[in-house]
Design an enzyme around this catalytic site. Structure first.
Site, PDB file in Angstrom:
ATOM      1  N   ALA A  66       6.271 -20.450  -1.805  1.00  0.00           N
ATOM      2  CA  ALA A  66       6.685 -20.806  -2.967  1.00  0.00           C
ATOM      3  C   ALA A  66       6.386 -20.054  -4.452  1.00  0.00           C
ATOM      4  O   ALA A  66       5.110 -19.345  -4.117  1.00  0.00           O
ATOM      5  CB  ALA A  66       6.239 -22.274  -2.982  1.00  0.00           C
ATOM      6  N   GLY A 105       6.040 -21.116   2.131  1.00  0.00           N
ATOM      7  CA  GLY A 105       7.400 -21.351   2.040  1.00  0.00           C
ATOM      8  C   GLY A 105       8.531 -20.560   2.565  1.00  0.00           C
ATOM      9  O   GLY A 105       9.524 -20.571   2.915  1.00  0.00           O
ATOM     10  N   GLU A 108       8.482 -21.022   6.109  1.00  0.00           N
ATOM     11  CA  GLU A 108       9.086 -22.366   6.095  1.00  0.00           C
ATOM     12  C   GLU A 108      10.613 -22.202   6.191  1.00  0.00           C
ATOM     13  O   GLU A 108      11.437 -22.975   6.794  1.00  0.00           O
ATOM     14  CB  GLU A 108       8.635 -23.567   5.242  1.00  0.00           C
ATOM     15  CG  GLU A 108       7.174 -23.897   5.694  1.00  0.00           C
ATOM     16  CD  GLU A 108       6.701 -24.665   4.468  1.00  0.00           C
ATOM     17  OE1 GLU A 108       6.535 -24.196   3.349  1.00  0.00           O
ATOM     18  OE2 GLU A 108       6.193 -25.741   4.582  1.00  0.00           O
ATOM     19  N   GLU A 128      -1.243 -21.542   2.623  1.00  0.00           N
ATOM     20  CA  GLU A 128      -1.551 -22.641   1.777  1.00  0.00           C
ATOM     21  C   GLU A 128      -2.924 -23.227   1.703  1.00  0.00           C
ATOM     22  O   GLU A 128      -3.248 -23.523   0.544  1.00  0.00           O
ATOM     23  CB  GLU A 128      -0.385 -23.843   1.971  1.00  0.00           C
ATOM     24  CG  GLU A 128       1.009 -23.467   1.638  1.00  0.00           C
ATOM     25  CD  GLU A 128       1.924 -22.879   2.904  1.00  0.00           C
ATOM     26  OE1 GLU A 128       1.142 -22.214   3.733  1.00  0.00           O
ATOM     27  OE2 GLU A 128       3.232 -23.068   2.747  1.00  0.00           O
TER      28      GLU A 128
HETATM   29  N1  3HC Z   1       3.958 -16.942  -6.413  1.00  0.00           N
HETATM   30  C1  3HC Z   1       3.888 -16.470  -7.613  1.00  0.00           C
HETATM   31  N2  3HC Z   1       3.331 -15.123  -7.771  1.00  0.00           N
HETATM   32  C2  3HC Z   1       2.947 -14.504  -6.532  1.00  0.00           C
HETATM   33  C3  3HC Z   1       3.304 -15.104  -5.231  1.00  0.00           C
HETATM   34  C4  3HC Z   1       3.598 -16.511  -5.245  1.00  0.00           C
HETATM   35  N3  3HC Z   1       3.764 -17.083  -4.045  1.00  0.00           N
HETATM   36  N4  3HC Z   1       2.470 -14.059  -4.360  1.00  0.00           N
HETATM   37  C5  3HC Z   1       2.378 -13.203  -5.135  1.00  0.00           C
HETATM   38  N5  3HC Z   1       2.615 -13.435  -6.447  1.00  0.00           N
HETATM   39  C6  3HC Z   1       2.410 -12.303  -7.515  1.00  0.00           C
HETATM   40  C7  3HC Z   1       0.881 -11.862  -7.757  1.00  0.00           C
HETATM   41  O1  3HC Z   1       0.348 -12.881  -8.617  1.00  0.00           O
HETATM   42  C8  3HC Z   1       0.879 -10.489  -8.257  1.00  0.00           C
HETATM   43  O2  3HC Z   1       1.566 -10.635  -9.617  1.00  0.00           O
HETATM   44  P1  3HC Z   1       0.949  -9.575 -10.662  1.00  0.00           P
HETATM   45  O3  3HC Z   1       1.391  -8.170 -10.242  1.00  0.00           O
HETATM   46  O4  3HC Z   1       1.238  -9.963 -11.865  1.00  0.00           O
HETATM   47  O5  3HC Z   1      -0.651  -9.722 -10.579  1.00  0.00           O
HETATM   48  C9  3HC Z   1       2.163  -9.999  -7.596  1.00  0.00           C
HETATM   49  O6  3HC Z   1       2.980 -11.121  -7.013  1.00  0.00           O
HETATM   50  C10 3HC Z   1       1.842  -9.040  -6.221  1.00  0.00           C
HETATM   51  O7  3HC Z   1       1.205  -9.648  -5.389  1.00  0.00           O
HETATM   52  P2  3HC Z   1      -0.248  -9.030  -4.945  1.00  0.00           P
HETATM   53  O8  3HC Z   1      -0.936  -7.907  -5.947  1.00  0.00           O
HETATM   54  O9  3HC Z   1      -1.056 -10.147  -4.195  1.00  0.00           O
HETATM   55  O10 3HC Z   1       0.473  -8.104  -3.878  1.00  0.00           O
HETATM   56  P3  3HC Z   1       0.002  -7.648  -2.286  1.00  0.00           P
HETATM   57  O11 3HC Z   1       1.098  -6.590  -1.799  1.00  0.00           O
HETATM   58  O12 3HC Z   1      -1.327  -6.940  -2.437  1.00  0.00           O
HETATM   59  O13 3HC Z   1       0.179  -8.925  -1.282  1.00  0.00           O
HETATM   60  C11 3HC Z   1       1.183 -10.919  -0.550  1.00  0.00           C
HETATM   61  C12 3HC Z   1       1.376  -9.694  -1.261  1.00  0.00           C
HETATM   62  C13 3HC Z   1       0.532 -10.906   0.850  1.00  0.00           C
HETATM   63  C14 3HC Z   1       2.458 -11.632  -0.560  1.00  0.00           C
HETATM   64  C15 3HC Z   1       0.085 -11.764  -1.574  1.00  0.00           C
HETATM   65  O14 3HC Z   1       0.634 -11.675  -3.231  1.00  0.00           O
HETATM   66  C16 3HC Z   1       0.217 -13.104  -1.263  1.00  0.00           C
HETATM   67  O15 3HC Z   1      -0.789 -13.474  -0.393  1.00  0.00           O
HETATM   68  N6  3HC Z   1       0.752 -14.166  -2.027  1.00  0.00           N
HETATM   69  C17 3HC Z   1       0.714 -15.631  -1.837  1.00  0.00           C
HETATM   70  C18 3HC Z   1       1.367 -15.906  -0.399  1.00  0.00           C
HETATM   71  C19 3HC Z   1       1.023 -17.492  -0.330  1.00  0.00           C
HETATM   72  O16 3HC Z   1       0.026 -18.076  -0.677  1.00  0.00           O
HETATM   73  N7  3HC Z   1       1.937 -18.255  -0.178  1.00  0.00           N
HETATM   74  C20 3HC Z   1       2.366 -19.668   0.122  1.00  0.00           C
HETATM   75  C21 3HC Z   1       2.569 -20.036  -1.326  1.00  0.00           C
HETATM   76  S1  3HC Z   1       2.248 -22.157  -1.486  1.00  0.00           S
HETATM   77  C22 3HC Z   1       3.805 -22.535  -0.642  1.00  0.00           C
HETATM   78  O17 3HC Z   1       4.411 -21.641  -0.190  1.00  0.00           O
HETATM   79  C23 3HC Z   1       3.795 -24.017  -0.677  1.00  0.00           C
HETATM   80  C24 3HC Z   1       4.986 -24.302   0.141  1.00  0.00           C
HETATM   81  O18 3HC Z   1       4.676 -24.762   1.503  1.00  0.00           O
HETATM   82  C25 3HC Z   1       5.859 -25.363  -0.203  1.00  0.00           C
END
Ligand code: 3HC
Length: 692
Positions: A66, A105, A108, A128
Site C-alpha cells: 500500500a 498489499g 495481497e 506490515e
Molecule cells: N509507500 C510509499 N512509499 C514507499 C513505499 C510504500 N509502500 N515503499 C517504498 N516507498 C518509497 C520510499 O520512501 C523511498 O522514497 P524516497 O526515495 O523518496 O526516499 C522509495 O520508495 C524507495 O524506497 P527504498 O529507498 O526503501 O528502496 P529500496 O530499493 O531500498 O527498497 C523496498 C525497496 C524493499 C520495496 C522498500 O522500500 C520497502 O520495504 N518498502 C515498504 C514495503 C512495505 O512495508 N509494504 C507494506 C506496506 S503496508 C500495506 O501494504 C498495507 C496493506 O496490507 C493494506
C-alpha cells in the site's frame, strides 16, 4: 497498447491481456494505481476476445505494498478490496508476473491472482508488522491458506522477505521464470492455463492448511511464548497472531472481518504512527542536503583496521560479511592472534546455530588477514582506527597513516566522542578524515554514526554513507561535538539517573520505569552488563562515588556476580541490600533526606533532559534533522521503535509540556535543566520538534 490511466496500460496480445503498472519508485498501491488496476481488470474481464490476463510491473519491482503516505488520509478511488474482487472473480485465468518484491498489499494483490509466476530473484513478504500494522487486504487469511500456519506466523510477525525458491516450495509461486524472461513465461503460463482449461484457483477456498491447525491452540501458545521477549511492548505481532487464529477457526469472510477490525485499530493507533514515521525517517537520514546523489564515490575494495580488540574485530566482520577483504593491524602477535581467533569463534557460533555454512565461515575468515606492521595499510582504500580513546595515541596513528596510506584513501576513526577535527589536523589531508562510530558489538548493532569533521570532503561522506548500506548498517550523519549525537544524549540521561539515586530512588526502580517504557534494560542493569569498572582505576579510587565503593568491594558487574544488583546462579538480577546500604550512606553523608520519588518523576527526569539535549544538538547543527536523532536512538540505544525516538516522543507529549517541566526542574534543582533557547523559541512559535 491503450492507456488505462497515467500509471496503467492494457494491451491484448492474441487472446492474452497484459496489464502493466508503472508507478515509480515501487509501484505502491496509491489511489491512481488502484484505479488503473480496477479499470484495467474491468475492461479485460469484459472483453470476450481476452481469454487470460497477466499483471506485470515496470521498473525495479512488482507492487511493494500500500502507499504508506496515504494512511491516515481520506481514501480516494476504488478500495483495495474492490480491486481484489475484480481480479479474484475474473471469469478467466489471472496470472501475476513478479519481479523485485511483492510486499504487503502487493503480495495481497498477487494472492488474488489465480496463478503466480516469478523470477528467481523475486522476494515475497507481509512486512506490515514493521509498520505497526497487519496485512489489511486479506493477507492474514490467505497466506496461512497457502503457506500453512507456522510459516504464516513466522513471516507475518517478522516481516521477513522470502526468496522465490522458498515461495515456490511453499506454494506461493506456481512457476519460476528465467531471469529476463518474466513476461514471456507469464504469457506462456496464461496460454497454457487456457489451453488446459486450468481451474480459476481462489486461495480463499483452500482450507486444507488452516484446517490442519484447527483445535490446536498449543501452536499459538508455543509461538507466543517463544517470542515473548522479542514482541514485548509491540501491539502488531500479537494482532497478526490473532488474525491467523481467526483464519484457522473461522470461515474466510468472518476471518476477514476480524482482520479489518484489528487493522483499523492499529492504523489509527500511536504505535503504528511511530513506526510509519520511522520508515520514512530511516530513508530521510540517507539524504544529506549539501551532498547530492551524483557526488563521485571512492571505490572501496579493501579495508584496513587498526586494533584487533572487540571493536576492531567486530568492524572487520562487517566488511568480510559483505565480501570486502580486510587487514587488521595490531602491535603484538598474541593480541592479533587473539583477535583473529575471536572472529573465528564468533563465525563458528553463528554456524552452529545454522546462520552460516562451514564453507561460508572459511570464506569469511579467509577475507580477514592480520599484520603487525602499519605499512600493510599502504594499498587499502579505507582505514578504520579502533584503538583506545586517547587523543595522543590517535594523533600518533593518524600521523603515521598520513605517511603510509595511498592518496585518495579514506582515513576513519571509530572514536566515540573525541574531537575528529583535532585528529584530522595532524594529517596533510583532513578532507580524507571522517568518523565511523560503530556500536558494540559492531557486527550486530545496526547503527553507524558517520561523523563529519570541518574539512571532510563530500566524496568521503557519500562513500561512507553508501558503504554503510552495503554492510547492512543504518547510517546517520552527525557533526563533531563531545559524545556526538548518541552518547551526548545518553550522558544527559545517565546524569539524571545517578542523581535520582542520590535523592532516594533505587537503581532497580529507575531500571524498572525505563524497562516498562520499552528500553531493553535500564541504565544500572546496563552498567552491570558492561562492567562497572570501565574507566575505573583501582589505584585512584577513593570511595567518592557509589561506583567507586561498589568496584572497591569487587562488585564490578555481572562478570563478578554482583554490581548494582546481586545475581543468582541463573544470572537473574536481584535488588541488593549491599547497594541499598551504600546509597543510603551516601545520602546521609550529604546531609540530604531520601524522598519517595514517583515513577512519573523518574521518567520525566530521565527523558526530558534527553529531548532538551537533542534540541541543543539541532541548534548547534550537529544533526541534520530531529528524525536523525530518533534513528540514532532506536538503532544504537534501544529506544522502543513504537515510541519513535526522543524527538518524536517529545512531539507526542507536546513541546510545551517538555518546556514547562524543564523550567519546573530548573527552578527546584538548578541550571542543568535550563531549557535550550531553541526549545523556548519553538514553543513560542507553536512549532514541533519534527519541524526542526
Ligand atoms: N509507500 C510509499 N512509499 C514507499 C513505499 C510504500 N509502500 N515503499 C517504498 N516507498 C518509497 C520510499 O520512501 C523511498 O522514497 P524516497 O526515495 O523518496 O526516499 C522509495 O520508495 C524507495 O524506497 P527504498 O529507498 O526503501 O528502496 P529500496 O530499493 O531500498 O527498497 C523496498 C525497496 C524493499 C520495496 C522498500 O522500500 C520497502 O520495504 N518498502 C515498504 C514495503 C512495505 O512495508 N509494504 C507494506 C506496506 S503496508 C500495506 O501494504 C498495507 C496493506 O496490507 C493494506
Amino acid at each position: 497498447m491503450s492507456a488505462i490511466n497515467s500509471v496503467t496500460d492494457l494491451t491484448v496480445e492474441g487472446d492474452v491481456a497484459v496489464i502493466t503498472l508503472n508507478s515509480p519508485p515501487v509501484n505502491a498501491l496509491s489511489a491512481n494505481v488502484r484505479e488503473g488496476l480496477f479499470e484495467g481488470f474491468k475492461a479485460a474481464n469484459a472483453d470476450p476476445a481476452v481469454k487470460a490476463i497477466v499483471l506485470i510491473c515496470e521498473g525495479r519491482t512488482f507492487i511493494a505494498g500500500a502507499d504508506i503516505t496515504e494512511f491516515g488520509g481520506a481514501s480516494k478511488g476504488p478500495s483495495l478490496t474492490e480491486v481484489q474482487d475484480m481480479m479474484e472473480n475474473a471469469p478467466k485465468p489471472v496470472v501475476a508476473a513478479i519481479h523485485g518484491t511483492a510486499l504487503g498489499g502487493g503480495l495481497e494483490i498477487a494472492l488474488v491472482a489465480h496463478y503466480r509466476v516469478a523470477v528467481p530473484s523475486a522476494r515475497f513478504g507481509l512486512p506490515e508488522v514493521n509498520l505497526g500494522l497487519l496485512p489489511g487486504a486479506g493477507g492474514t487469511q490467505r497466506l496461512p491458506r497457502v503457506a500453512g500456519v507456522e510459516k504464516a506466523l513466522e513471516m507475518m510477525t517478522s516481516g521477513r522477505h522470502a526468496p522465490a525458491k522458498e515461495a515456490l516450495e511453499m506454494g506461493l509461486v506456481d512457476e519460476l521464470a528465467e531471469d529476463g524472461k518474466l513476461r514471456e513465461t507469464a504469457m506462456a503460463f496464461a496460454r497454457k492455463a487456457v489451453a488446459e482449461n486450468k481451474p480459476l484457483v481462489k486461495v480463499r477456498d483452500n482450507n486444507t492448511k488452516v484446517e490442519a491447525a484447527r483445535g490446536k491452540p498449543e501452536i499459538f501458545a508455543a509461538f507466543r511464548k517463544a517470542n515473548a521477549r522479542k514482541f514485548r511492548g509491540f501491539l502488531a505481532p500479537e494482532y497478526n497472531i490473532r488474525c491467523i487464529e481467526a483464519a484457522v477457526n473461522l470461515p474466510f469472510n468472518e476471518g476477514l472481518a476480524v482482520e479489518r477490525k484489528l487493522f483499523t485499530e492499529l492504523v489509527t493507533g500511536s504505535q503504528s504512527a511511530a513506526q510509519r514515521y520511522t520508515f520514512f525517517a530511516e530513508r530521510q537520514a540517507q539524504k544529506i542536503p549539501d551532498v547530492p546523489d551524483d557526488t563521485p564515490l571512492i571505490p572501496v575494495k579493501s579495508v584496513g583496521i587498526i586494533g584487533a580488540g572487540t571493536m576492531g574485530g567486530g568492524i572487520a566482520m562487517n566488511f568480510a560479511n559483505a565480501g570486502i577483504p580486510v587487514v587488521i593491524v595490531e602491535l603484538k602477535e598474541d593480541a592479533l592472534q587473539r583477535g583473529l581467533a575471536t572472529i573465528r569463534k564468533n563465525y563458528e557460533r553463528t554456524a552452529s546455530r545454522g546462520g552460516l555454512t562451514a564453507e561460508q565461515v572459511e570464506q569469511r575468515c579467509a577475507l580477514i588477514t592480520g599484520a603487525l606492521d602499519m605499512n600493510a595499510l599502504a594499498p587499502v582504500d579505507l582505514v578504520i582506527e579502533a584503538v583506545f580513546e586517547r587523543m595522543d595515541i590517535k594523533k600518533d596513528i593518524f600521523t603515521k597513516l598520513d605517511a603510509i596510506c595511498k592518496p585518495g584513501a579514506i582515513l576513519a576513526t571509530n572514536t566515540s566522542g573525541l574531537n575528529i577535527d583535532e585528529i584530522a589536523s595532524v594529517t596533510k589531508r583532513p578532507e580524507a578524515v571522517i568518523g565511523l562510530h560503530f556500536f558494540s558489538p559492531a557486527n550486530v548493532m545496526k547503527l553507524l554514526e558517520i561523523v563529519r569533521a570541518d574539512h571532510t570532503s563530500k566524496s568521503v561522506i557519500a562513500t561512507s554513507m553508501k558503504l554503510a548500506k552495503q554492510i547492512g548498517k543504518i547510517a546517520v550523519l552527525v557533526g563533531v561535538c563531545p559524545g556526538f549525537v548518541g552518547n551526548r544524549i545518553l550522558g544527559a540521561r545517565q546524569r539524571e539517573a545517578q542523581k535520582l539515586v542520590l535523592e532516594g530512588a533505587m537503581p532497580w526502580d529507575i531500571d524498572r520505569v525505563l524497562f516498562d517504557f520499552g528500553f531493553p534494560m535500564g541504565p544500572f542493569a546496563m552498567s552491570d552488563l558492561a562492567g562497572l569498572d570501565i574507566g575505573w582505576v583501582k589505584e585512584r579510587s577513593n570511595g567518592e562515588t557509589i561506583r567507586d565503593v561498589l568496584c572497591e568491594a569487587d562488585r564490578r558487574g555481572q562478570k563478578t556476580g554482583a554490581g548494582y544488583y546481586d545475581y543468582d546462579e541463573n544470572r537473574n538480577a536481584l535488588p541488593s541490600p549491599f547497594t541499598e546500604k551504600v546509597i543510603h550512606d551516601f545520602i546521609v553523608k550529604s546531609g540530604a533526606n531520601p524522598r519517595t520519588i514517583s515513577d512519573e518523576e523518574i521518567l520525566e527526569r530521565c527523558l526530558y533532559p534527553m529531548i532538551n539535549e537533542g534540541v541543543k544538538i539541532l541548534e548547534e547543527g550537529k544533526a541534520i534533522r530531529a528524525s536523525d536523532i530518533d534513528i540514532v536512538w532506536q538503532n544504537g540505544y534501544g529506544w522502543p521503535v513504537y515510541r519513535g525516538g526522543p524527538m518524536w516522543y517529545g512531539d507526542q507529549i507536546s513541546p510545551a509540556k517538555v518546556l514547562a517541566k524543564m523550567k519546573e526542574f530548573q527552578a527546584t534543582m538548578g541550571d542543568q535543566f535550563k531549557p535550550a533557547p531553541l526549545l523556548e523559541k519553538m514553543v513560542a512559535e507553536g512549532k514541533k520538534f519534527s519541524d526542526l
